[in-house]
Every structure is written in structure tokens, then in C-alpha cells.
Design a protein around this motif. Structure first.
Motif, short mmCIF file in Angstrom:
data_model
loop_
_atom_site.label_atom_id
_atom_site.label_comp_id
_atom_site.label_asym_id
_atom_site.label_seq_id
_atom_site.Cartn_x
_atom_site.Cartn_y
_atom_site.Cartn_z
N ALA A 123 0.80 -1.23 0.00
CA ALA A 123 0.00 0.00 0.00
C ALA A 123 0.83 1.28 0.00
O ALA A 123 0.40 2.31 -0.51
CB ALA A 123 -0.94 0.00 1.21
N PHE A 124 2.04 1.21 0.57
CA PHE A 124 2.84 2.44 0.70
C PHE A 124 4.01 2.53 -0.27
O PHE A 124 4.32 3.61 -0.75
CB PHE A 124 3.34 2.60 2.14
N VAL A 125 4.70 1.43 -0.53
CA VAL A 125 5.88 1.48 -1.40
C VAL A 125 5.73 0.61 -2.66
O VAL A 125 6.63 0.59 -3.48
CB VAL A 125 7.19 1.15 -0.64
N GLY A 126 4.63 -0.10 -2.77
CA GLY A 126 4.38 -0.88 -3.98
C GLY A 126 5.27 -2.10 -4.14
O GLY A 126 5.48 -2.58 -5.24
N LYS A 127 5.79 -2.60 -3.02
CA LYS A 127 6.66 -3.78 -3.02
C LYS A 127 6.19 -4.71 -1.91
O LYS A 127 5.57 -4.25 -0.94
CB LYS A 127 8.11 -3.40 -2.74
N PRO A 128 6.52 -5.99 -2.00
CA PRO A 128 6.09 -6.92 -0.95
C PRO A 128 6.85 -6.78 0.37
O PRO A 128 6.44 -7.32 1.39
CB PRO A 128 6.32 -8.30 -1.56
N SER A 129 7.95 -6.05 0.37
CA SER A 129 8.70 -5.81 1.59
C SER A 129 9.28 -4.40 1.53
O SER A 129 9.24 -3.75 0.50
CB SER A 129 9.81 -6.85 1.76
N PRO A 142 0.48 11.79 9.90
CA PRO A 142 -0.49 10.79 10.38
C PRO A 142 -1.76 10.71 9.54
O PRO A 142 -2.28 9.62 9.30
CB PRO A 142 -0.80 11.26 11.81
N GLN A 143 -2.25 11.83 9.08
CA GLN A 143 -3.47 11.81 8.25
C GLN A 143 -3.22 11.10 6.93
O GLN A 143 -4.08 10.37 6.43
CB GLN A 143 -3.98 13.24 8.01
N PHE A 144 -2.05 11.30 6.34
CA PHE A 144 -1.70 10.60 5.11
C PHE A 144 -1.72 9.09 5.35
O PHE A 144 -2.25 8.33 4.53
CB PHE A 144 -0.31 11.03 4.60
N VAL A 145 -1.16 8.64 6.46
CA VAL A 145 -1.10 7.21 6.76
C VAL A 145 -2.51 6.64 6.89
O VAL A 145 -2.83 5.63 6.26
CB VAL A 145 -0.26 6.94 8.03
N THR A 146 -3.35 7.28 7.68
CA THR A 146 -4.70 6.72 7.86
C THR A 146 -5.50 6.78 6.55
O THR A 146 -6.22 5.83 6.23
CB THR A 146 -5.47 7.44 8.99
N ASP A 147 -5.36 7.85 5.79
CA ASP A 147 -6.05 7.94 4.50
C ASP A 147 -5.57 6.84 3.55
O ASP A 147 -6.39 6.20 2.88
CB ASP A 147 -5.83 9.31 3.85
N ARG A 148 -4.26 6.63 3.49
CA ARG A 148 -3.73 5.60 2.60
C ARG A 148 -4.23 4.20 2.99
O ARG A 148 -4.57 3.39 2.15
CB ARG A 148 -2.20 5.64 2.60
N LEU A 149 -4.27 3.93 4.31
CA LEU A 149 -4.78 2.64 4.77
C LEU A 149 -6.22 2.43 4.32
O LEU A 149 -6.59 1.35 3.86
CB LEU A 149 -4.66 2.53 6.29
N LYS A 150 -7.03 3.48 4.45
CA LYS A 150 -8.44 3.37 4.06
C LYS A 150 -8.59 3.18 2.55
O LYS A 150 -9.40 2.36 2.10
CB LYS A 150 -9.21 4.61 4.51
N VAL A 151 -7.82 3.92 1.78
CA VAL A 151 -7.89 3.78 0.32
C VAL A 151 -7.44 2.38 -0.09
O VAL A 151 -8.09 1.72 -0.90
CB VAL A 151 -7.02 4.86 -0.37
N ALA A 152 -6.35 1.90 0.48
CA ALA A 152 -5.86 0.57 0.14
C ALA A 152 -6.85 -0.52 0.55
O ALA A 152 -7.00 -1.52 -0.15
CB ALA A 152 -4.50 0.32 0.81
N ALA A 153 -7.54 -0.31 1.65
CA ALA A 153 -8.52 -1.29 2.12
C ALA A 153 -9.67 -1.43 1.14
O ALA A 153 -10.21 -2.53 0.97
CB ALA A 153 -9.06 -0.89 3.49
N GLY A 154 -10.01 -0.35 0.46
CA GLY A 154 -11.12 -0.39 -0.49
C GLY A 154 -10.69 -0.51 -1.93
O GLY A 154 -11.51 -0.45 -2.83
N ALA A 155 -9.40 -0.71 -2.16
CA ALA A 155 -8.88 -0.68 -3.52
C ALA A 155 -9.21 -1.95 -4.28
O ALA A 155 -8.78 -3.02 -3.92
CB ALA A 155 -7.37 -0.48 -3.50
N GLY A 156 -9.98 -1.80 -5.32
CA GLY A 156 -10.15 -2.88 -6.26
C GLY A 156 -9.16 -2.65 -7.39
O GLY A 156 -8.52 -3.56 -7.88
N GLU A 157 -9.05 -1.41 -7.75
CA GLU A 157 -8.12 -0.98 -8.79
C GLU A 157 -7.27 0.14 -8.22
O GLU A 157 -7.77 0.98 -7.49
CB GLU A 157 -8.87 -0.47 -10.03
N PRO A 158 -5.99 0.17 -8.55
CA PRO A 158 -5.14 1.24 -8.04
C PRO A 158 -5.54 2.59 -8.61
O PRO A 158 -6.01 2.69 -9.73
CB PRO A 158 -3.74 0.84 -8.50
N ALA A 159 -5.34 3.64 -7.78
CA ALA A 159 -5.68 4.99 -8.19
C ALA A 159 -4.64 5.60 -9.11
O ALA A 159 -4.95 6.47 -9.89
CB ALA A 159 -5.87 5.87 -6.97
#
Length: 161
Positions: A123-129, A142-159
């Protein structure tokens, strides 16, 4: 944590890297140590683009979700969604606290730590590690982190790529 990792964190100035290292070791760096760190950072930044192994290199996808987030499993997406709420309530925004929050939340969700961290890295760096996730998040808003987590949780297709 290696200087190569710190050098790639968003907003990695000499002052910020010096503060991270000082907190980690329990004492601030003195002027001589800061000069030595500055030289090491300069050397590492020259080394990274052309000579560093791919597994060492990373960058946070600041504009949109990485394409690799499409690989997230449903279990990982649920983990990221609930982790967003947990992280939003974290008072101490430092690497060690955040690392503990990530581990504890994975345990509470009965998700293997490897799968939890894999989800974060996708979700953050586009790599498995990637780098130590708590330290990475501590370098971000902190807001970026929580927003990214929420977007990734709902991601069917990348933005974005």
C-alpha cells in the motif's frame, strides 16, 4: 536502522535523520557525529540510484495508490481498514510505538505478521517488503497514513501508478 533506509524516508534532512538516530540510541548526536552522518548520507544518496540492490531501494508512493496494491487479499484489506482506525487513535507518533501498534493489531486480527507487513508495503511502497514500517510511518503525516490505509482497504483498482 541503516543510513540507506533513513536517506530514503520522505523529508529525510540531516536534522530529521539525526533526531531519529538520537532517539533510537537514547542520546542526541553531537556536532562531530552530525558531520559524519552528513557525509554518510551524501555517500548513500549517490550510491542508491545506480548501485544499491533493488531490495534496498524504496520510495513512498505519495500520489495515489501503487499498482501493486491490487495484489492485496481480502484478509489484508480488512486488516488495513481496521488498522486505519487503530492508528488514528495513536497518541505517540514515533517508529517504535507505531511498530508495536502494527504487530498488536495483526495479532488481534489473527493475521500473520508477514502478511500484515506485506499489506502495508504494497500500500505504501508498492513492493512486498520494505523498511521498518513504524519508522516509515513516523516520517509521514499521520493523516496521510490513515487515508492511505483506508484507500488501500477499499482498492479494487489502483488509483495511480
Amino acid at each position: 536502522m541503516q543510513v540507506a533506509t533513513y536517506a530514503q524516508m520522505p523529508g529525510a534532512t540531516l536534522e530529521r535523520v539525526g533526531q531519529h538516530i538520537g532517539r533510537h540510541r537514547g542520546a542526541p548526536l553531537d556536532a562531530t557525529e552530525l558531520r559524519a552522518l552528513d557525509e554518510r548520507l551524501e555517500t548513500v544518496r549517490r550510491w542508491l540510484p545506480d548501485w544499491a540492490p533493488e531490495r534496498i531501494r524504496f520510495s513512498v508512493a505519495l500520489e495515489g495508490l501503487p499498482e501493486a496494491a491490487a495484489q492485496l487479499t481480502e484478509q489484508q484489506r480488512r486488516y488495513l481498514e481496521t488498522l486505519a482506525d487503530t492508528v488514528a487513535g495513536t497518541v505517540e507518533w514515533d517508529g517504535e510505538t507505531l511498530q508495536s501498534v502494527i504487530f498488536e493489531h495483526a495479532r488481534s486480527r489473527q493475521l500473520a505478521p508477514g502478511k500484515a507487513f506485506n499489506a502495508i508495503y504494497l500500500a505504501f511502497v508498492g513492493k512486498p517488503s520494505g523498511p521498518r514500517a513504524g519508522a516509515l510511518w513516523a516520517s509521514l503525516d499521520p493523516q496521510f497514513v490513515t487515508d492511505r490505509l483506508k484507500v488501500a482497504a477499499g482498492a479494487g483498482e489502483p488509483a495511480a501508478t
